[in-house]
Every structure is written in C-alpha cells, then in structure tokens.
Design an enzyme around this catalytic site. Structure first.
Site, PDB file in Angstrom:
ATOM      1  N   TYR A 194      80.554 -26.994  46.367  1.00 34.19           N
ATOM      2  CA  TYR A 194      81.228 -28.115  47.482  1.00 34.19           C
ATOM      3  C   TYR A 194      80.792 -29.223  48.546  1.00 34.19           C
ATOM      4  CZ  TYR A 194      85.945 -27.913  45.133  1.00 34.19           C
ATOM      5  OH  TYR A 194      86.336 -27.578  43.922  1.00 34.19           O
ATOM      6  N   ASP A 196      89.255 -22.917  43.949  1.00 35.19           N
ATOM      7  CA  ASP A 196      89.527 -23.701  43.364  1.00 35.19           C
ATOM      8  C   ASP A 196      90.864 -23.521  42.291  1.00 35.19           C
ATOM      9  OD1 ASP A 196      90.654 -26.689  43.671  1.00 35.19           O
ATOM     10  OD2 ASP A 196      88.749 -27.455  43.206  1.00 35.19           O
ATOM     11  N   LYS A 239      80.307 -14.145  40.476  1.00 32.27           N
ATOM     12  CA  LYS A 239      79.232 -14.242  39.730  1.00 32.27           C
ATOM     13  C   LYS A 239      78.080 -13.223  39.567  1.00 32.27           C
ATOM     14  CE  LYS A 239      79.526 -16.147  35.428  1.00 32.27           C
ATOM     15  NZ  LYS A 239      79.693 -14.976  34.340  1.00 32.27           N
ATOM     16  N   ASP A 266      84.645 -14.119  35.630  1.00 34.83           N
ATOM     17  CA  ASP A 266      85.202 -14.419  34.168  1.00 34.83           C
ATOM     18  C   ASP A 266      86.009 -14.009  33.369  1.00 34.83           C
ATOM     19  OD1 ASP A 266      83.280 -13.557  33.691  1.00 34.83           O
ATOM     20  OD2 ASP A 266      82.627 -14.162  32.485  1.00 34.83           O
TER      21      ASP A 266
END
Ligand code: NAD
Length: 361
Positions: free
Chosen positions: A125, A249, A192, A225
């Site tokens: 972002y 988000d 991640k 995930d």
C-alpha cells in the site's frame, strides 16, 4: 469536563448515519462537545478545490479524536482518496476492526469475537509502483538482473513492498497495549514469512521481540493462507489478529463477513495522540438521503470512541442497547431483516430513536 470531538459527517450516507450516531452518543449522558468539520467532494468548491480542508486536519490534531462518516472516492479522475490522505497526514498507523456476532444478526457463524489490527502505513500500500515499460521500471529491472536475480517475465509492472522494524514495532506495541486495555487474552501475528523472508520475516521477528517484552499476553503466529482456513473453521480459537497492510485489509473484510456484513462492522484508526473512528463500509451513494441505511456500524464506531475517551460504562450501556435492539429484530433497517423487502424495516433515524428510548428508559 466535556470531551471535545471533531465530527466529520462525510458524504453519501455519511450525514444521516453520523447524525443518528451523534444523537445516540448524547443519549448515553456523556458530555460531548462537537467540532463539526467538512471533507469530501461536496465541500471541494467551497475550499479552493481541496476535499480535505486544512481546518479539518487542524481540528482533528487539536482535539485528538474524530468521529467520521464515509467519504466517496471517485474512480476516474477526481481527487486522491480523502481517507488515505487522512491516514497519511495524521500518521494513523494502526487500524482496529473489532468483529463480534450479536444475537439476531443474519450470519452463518455464532460466537465470533475477533479484533483485527492492521498496520496502515507500509507494505504494498505504500504506493511505490512502476508501470511496465516506464524508464523507472526498465532501470529497476536492469538493476535486479545486474544483482543476480531475474524477473519471471520481462513484461512486468513492479510494486515495492516495504516493511520496516520501526513500523512493525510500533503497531505491535500498540496491539499489545490495546489488547491489555480491552481485556483480550491473545495476539496472533499473521504473515507469510516462509516465502517473503526479508519483509514478512522481518515482521515476524520484530513481533516476537515485542512479544518477549509483553509476556502477560499469549502470542502465536500463523501463516496467512492457513489463517484464512482457520478463521472459517475455528474462529473461536482466535482473539486479536495483527497483520501487515494488505493481508489486514482482506482479513478485516473476511471477519466482517463472518459477523453479518458491513452494516455492523465498526472501525478506528489510531496514531500517536490521535484517533479517528469510522465504520468499515463506504458512502453507499445510491442510498444517500433516503433515511434507509443501517447506522449501527457508525454507532459501534462511536461506542469504540467512548472506550477511547475512558467512558467505559457508557460504552458498555450503548453496546448493550444495540445488542438488545438487534436481538429483538423490530427497530432495524432492511439489511437486518430476514428479507430485504420486509415492509416492517425502519429507517436510519428510527433506529436512533429506538436506541435513545432504551438508553433513557
Ligand atoms: P459501500 O460500503 O459504500 O457500499 C456497498 C454496498 O454495501 C451498498 O451498496 C449497500 O448495499 C451496502 N451498505 C454499505 N453500508 C451500508 C449500511 N450502513 N447499511 C446498509 N447497507 C450498507 O462500498 P462501495 O460502493 O464500494 O463504495 C462507495 C464509496 O465509498 C466509494 O467511493 C469508496 O471509495 C468509498 N469508501 C469510503 C470509505 C471511507 O470513507 N472510509 C470506506 C470504503 C469505501
């Protein structure tokens, strides 16, 4: 002493839901003094083309607290998102979205009580992007190759993902403080790091370092995930999730879906010495001025604001009144009825009237 709060009605459905919320907050008996300020497309012309007038920013800085309605971001041309600008100008680095199921809400899930804390200054972002074919992209692609790496395909756009120790540390310090203040028990760091070792890996390592200094709260981490699946299968195992900007988000929308949708999903944006409270949803322009939409997400954002102001007892009373209203299912808007065309649905201001009656009974 009265709490002085900046009130930004916004545009679209903003003015009607903030007005309903203002009336309900006043009915709690808390002494609030409103400093009404404007922002958005509707006020641009009156402020030399600026949708975020300097006096609005000054008011928030001065008061340290704002309650905001949603503001439209035109897709083409238009102006840069006022919401993103507000976050940047005030360095609002932590977004908090509590997601809780209230009895009577239409959802597939019961007993959800989660808080998503999202870092809001970095990650993809940050807006550092290079269009395919631009001189900057060609230069960067050449630099990457000169340093022994290779883009999978030469016809690529490039986006930089900065994650810093500074921003990670401050959002985790915020999250631990928030969790302690709100009597939460556990933080889950979402990442991640198995794939992005130098960005998400740094995020995870910094989180662990902050966790070591906060041993009174449980701390764990989950790969993003796996977190998605866990949230759908075992949401009750989680409490406060802390995520970098992009995953945050997505997780906050996922969690809003678990609790019955946008009409009941509140939010807040925090910086150092400043906080802006606003719902997750946008300005729903097609419903503007119809006195139809659900003011509850804005009202729950107001409830979070009361907690922030130290008015915990009033915040709890307001939350209880909202919970009762939802459970009774009578004085609620169309989106909370079993069918959207239910003729017994009430309007935005009638929801406020019903809550005021409960609060002042
Ligand atoms: P939106 O959240 O405004 O509306 C999507 C749909 O959700 C609506 O059509 C409506 O069916 C439903 N909805 C939303 N709020 C509701 C409510 N209170 N009660 C009942 N139903 C409700 O999303 P959008 O259409 O993608 O965005 C509209 C505008 O809002 C865009 O310009 C967007 O940029 C802006 N936006 C602003 C903010 C903000 O101010 N913080 C946040 C998100 C979107």
């Amino acid at each position: 002493m009265a709490h002085r709060v900046t009130l930004i009605p916004g545009d679209g459905i903003g003015p009607e839901i903030t007005e309903a919320t203002r009336r309900v907050l006043e009915a709690t008996g808390v002494d609030l003094e409103w400093d009404v300020q404007q922002a958005g497309a509707d006020v641009m012309d009156a402020h030399g083309g600026d949708p975020l007038p300097p006096e609005t920013l000054e008011s928030i800085r001065r008061n340290g607290v704002a309650l905001k309605g949603p503001i439209t971001t035109p897709v083409a041309g238009g102006f840069r998102s006022v919401n993103v600008r507000l976050r940047n100008e005030l360095d609002l680095y932590a977004q908090v979205r509590p997601c809780k199921t209230y009895e009577g809400v239409r959802t597939r899930f019961d007993h959800i009580d989660l808080v998503i804390v999202r870092e809001t200054t970095e990650d993809n972002y940050a807006g550092i992007e290079y269009a395919y074919g631009s001189p900057e992209e060609s230069e960067l692609a050449a630099w990457i190759e000169a340093h022994g790496d290779r883009l999978p395909n030469p016809d690529s756009g490039l986006s930089i993902k900065p994650i810093s120790i500074t921003a990670t540390r401050r959002v985790f310090e915020f999250a631990f403080d928030y969790a302690r203040r709100m009597d939460r028990r556990k933080l889950t760091c979402v990442h991640k790091a198995n794939i992005m070792k130098f960005t998400d890996g740094l995020w995870l390592n910094t989180a662990r370092e902050v966790a070591e200094r906060n041993p009174d709260l449980e701390f764990e981490d989950r790969i993003a995930d796996n977190m998605c699946m866990q949230l759908v299968q075992w949401p009750e195992d989680y409490d406060v999730l802390v995520a970098p900007n992009l995953y945050g988000d997505m997780f906050s929308d996922l969690a809003a879906g678990l609790i019955g949708g946008l009409g009941v999903a509140p939010g807040a944006n925090y910086g150092d010495g400043v906080a802006v409270f606003e719902p997750t949803h946008g300005s729903a322009p097609k419903y503007a001025g119809q006195n139809r939409v659900n003011p509850i997400a804005e009202m729950l954002s107001g409830m979070m604001m009361l907690h922030h102001l130290g008015e915990h007892e009033a915040a709890d009373r307001l939350e209880q009144a909202i919970a009762d209203l939802i459970r009774e299912g009578k004085d609620v808007t169309y989106d909370m009825k079993p069918r959207r065309d239910d003729p017994t649905a009430v309007g935005t201001s009638a929801v406020a009237d019903a809550l005021i009656a409960k609060l002042t009974a």
